[in-house]
Design a protein around this motif. Sequence first.
Motif, short mmCIF file in Angstrom:
data_model
loop_
_atom_site.label_atom_id
_atom_site.label_comp_id
_atom_site.label_asym_id
_atom_site.label_seq_id
_atom_site.Cartn_x
_atom_site.Cartn_y
_atom_site.Cartn_z
N ALA A 47 0.76 -1.30 0.09
CA ALA A 47 -0.07 0.02 0.06
C ALA A 47 0.88 1.22 0.05
N GLY A 48 1.88 1.07 0.79
CA GLY A 48 2.91 2.29 0.82
C GLY A 48 3.58 2.70 -0.69
N TYR A 49 4.05 1.54 -1.31
CA TYR A 49 4.53 1.64 -2.52
C TYR A 49 3.58 2.31 -3.50
N THR A 50 2.37 1.75 -3.47
CA THR A 50 1.29 2.25 -4.55
C THR A 50 1.14 3.72 -4.39
N ALA A 51 1.05 3.98 -2.94
CA ALA A 51 1.02 5.35 -2.67
C ALA A 51 1.99 6.52 -3.16
N LEU A 52 3.23 5.71 -2.97
CA LEU A 52 4.48 6.67 -3.27
C LEU A 52 4.49 6.33 -4.88
N LEU A 53 3.91 5.51 -5.47
CA LEU A 53 3.97 5.68 -6.91
C LEU A 53 3.00 6.64 -7.70
N THR A 54 1.67 6.41 -6.92
CA THR A 54 0.70 7.43 -7.14
C THR A 54 1.19 9.17 -7.26
N ARG A 55 2.03 9.38 -6.17
CA ARG A 55 2.55 10.74 -6.14
C ARG A 55 3.43 11.11 -7.21
N LEU A 56 4.37 9.87 -7.55
CA LEU A 56 5.47 10.41 -8.66
C LEU A 56 5.12 10.19 -10.00
N VAL A 57 4.13 9.63 -10.30
CA VAL A 57 3.80 8.87 -11.77
C VAL A 57 2.57 9.80 -12.36
#
Length: 250
Positions: free
Chosen positions: A186-196
């Motif tokens: 979940a943390g990884y998905t949230a991070l990608l959502t902010r970056l991509v």
Amino acid sequence: MGSGDELPTVVARMWGLESASRRGPRPGLTLERITDAAIELADAEGLAGVRMSSVAARLGVSTMSLYGYVPSKDDLLTAMVDAAAPDPPEPGRLTWREYLARWTRANRDFLAGHPWLLAVSPLTPPIGPRTLRWLDRALTSLAGAGLAGVEAVNIASTLSAYAVSSATLQTAMTGTVDEAGPEGPAGYTALLTRLVDGRGYPGLAAALESGAFGAAPDWVEDDDFAFGLTLLLDGIEALIARRREGRTEP
């Protein structure tokens, strides 16, 4: 395999082929005791905790007394990789596909159980009796399906590499490899959502929007692992079919 005198010290000891007249080792110490102590340190502290001095301290001996068994830390790591591997599953009456699925899953599981192996085993070709037994069982299964030689070795290497990559992803997502990384899927998905964004990464943005990366704690484990493994096994099955039909093209 030749006499123990023709082999590196640690390899001869791993195989029980060392000459009985060899001088140097301290009575009472064994390679098994040394590697067990080193594995305990690696499991508790990671590879950074494995030093010749720390292993010696755990055993209550001098550091110099270890060198008759493991001439260097690289030799120690070679012995650790083999000692940490359990016995591979046996083929029994399984089909080649059933067996290789079980083999690859078991490979992933023991790697994930010792995360430090993920940094060492890809750099250490199988040379000990346990790691070579894993390779042997895979090759034996493939031989029963009509594949041998370079093709069979390449297949075993590919499945082993898949086990390493899957175990790496699994341990990373549970925080056991890099504590500074995102917390779980979940943390990884949230991070990608902010970056991509969709302009620079259209394929990745679409995958995120579709929920392909998921949020459940186990999304990197069984379903994704089984999907990728099925792709690999399907490819092997197609190769076997081509060989039976007498075709050689890739």
